[in-house]
Motif scaffolding. Structure first.
Motif, short mmCIF file in Angstrom:
data_model
loop_
_atom_site.label_atom_id
_atom_site.label_comp_id
_atom_site.label_asym_id
_atom_site.label_seq_id
_atom_site.Cartn_x
_atom_site.Cartn_y
_atom_site.Cartn_z
N MET A 107 16.17 161.96 -3.52
CA MET A 107 17.35 162.62 -2.97
C MET A 107 17.37 162.46 -1.47
SD MET A 107 16.29 166.60 -3.50
CE MET A 107 16.65 167.43 -1.96
N GLU A 108 18.56 162.50 -0.93
CA GLU A 108 18.70 162.42 0.52
C GLU A 108 19.88 163.30 0.93
OE1 GLU A 108 20.41 158.67 2.05
OE2 GLU A 108 20.43 158.01 -0.04
N ALA A 109 19.83 163.76 2.16
CA ALA A 109 20.90 164.64 2.64
C ALA A 109 22.21 163.88 2.70
CB ALA A 109 20.53 165.18 4.01
N HIS A 110 23.27 164.56 2.29
CA HIS A 110 24.62 163.97 2.37
C HIS A 110 25.01 163.89 3.85
CE1 HIS A 110 28.87 163.28 1.77
NE2 HIS A 110 28.74 163.33 0.45
N GLN A 117 23.18 167.34 -1.31
CA GLN A 117 22.18 166.28 -1.44
C GLN A 117 22.76 165.19 -2.34
OE1 GLN A 117 19.08 166.31 0.01
NE2 GLN A 117 19.50 168.30 0.98
N THR A 119 21.57 162.75 -4.96
CA THR A 119 20.38 162.55 -5.79
C THR A 119 20.55 161.29 -6.64
OG1 THR A 119 21.22 163.82 -7.68
CG2 THR A 119 20.07 165.05 -5.94
N THR A 138 15.31 169.49 -5.88
CA THR A 138 14.24 168.74 -5.23
C THR A 138 14.00 167.47 -6.06
OG1 THR A 138 11.99 168.88 -4.36
CG2 THR A 138 12.40 169.94 -6.48
#
Lengths: 170, 42
Positions: A107-110, A117, A119, A138
């Motif tokens: 996942m990474e921040a939008h 996130q 995902t 997570t």
């Protein structure tokens, strides 16, 4: 895609089937005890409502309110009924599970949100990109994924394309 | 969509934001979610 629901207490003896989201004005055509919904601008089939549905599919009497996963045999029965009522467009059975166990691979921040996130979630043989705003999401965990074609208990339908709310610029 | 227990009306699901994190042994990735089993998650 075929999404069906039945709620006798709430809507009467009506089987609602949907094959595409409503994106504009509808044309409603009723023949016998079947109502067809199509898009006004291009004639795309949206779905059918089958009235007196339990006469066609008696097993609906035991059905809990909500989404119904129709078997191929049940869809064949509905298609026979559509043909006898004079409708050409047929339904195609979709028995694949819509609520599945997914594994959040990463996942990474939008980039355009302070709480969403992006995902990557593995399900049966494919990886879905799902934008998630859950505060406890997570990676490296198993979650419940509502795939396209799922109907939430609230009645919300997950249509194709709704999971992928962010495309990485190419 | 990644689901919260309350969105699925799972028994005793917390009525606050947050997705369901499943135990590792709940089932294999890709398996259909077992709602009956899910009603015992909380």
């Amino acid at each position: 895609m075929l999404i069906a629901s039945y709620n006798k207490a709430g809507m009467g003896d009506v089987l609602v089937t949907m094959v595409a989201p409503t994106t504009g004005e509808q044309v409603v055509t009723t023949k016998d005890d079947v109502t067809q919904m199509t898009l006004a601008d291009n004639g795309q089939l949206l779905g059918y409502n089958f009235f007196n549905a339990s006469a066609l599919l008696p097993e609906l009497a035991d059905q809990a309110a909500g989404q119904v996963v129709l078997t191929a045999a049940q869809v064949a029965t509905l298609n026979d009924h559509l043909a006898s009522a004079g409708f050409d467009a047929q339904l195609v059975a979709d028995e694949t599970p819509k609520f599945v166990i997914g594994y959040v691979e990463s996942m990474e921040a939008h980039p355009k949100s302070d709480h969403l996130q992006i995902t990557q979630v593995q399900v049966d043989g494919e990886t879905l990109q799902i934008v998630c705003g859950s505060p406890n999401i997570t990676d490296n965990v198993k979650v419940i994924v509502a795939k396209p074609g799922a109907m939430m208990p609230s009645g919300q339908v997950i249509w194709p394309g709704e999971l992928v709310a962010y495309q990485v610029p190419g | 969509m990644i689901c919260a227990g309350r969105e699925l009306n799972l028994a005793n699901a917390p009525q606050k934001p947050g997705c369901v994190i499943l135990p590792d042994d709940f089932g294999a990735t890709g398996d259909a979610f077992d709602f009956e089993k899910g009603n015992h998650l909380f």
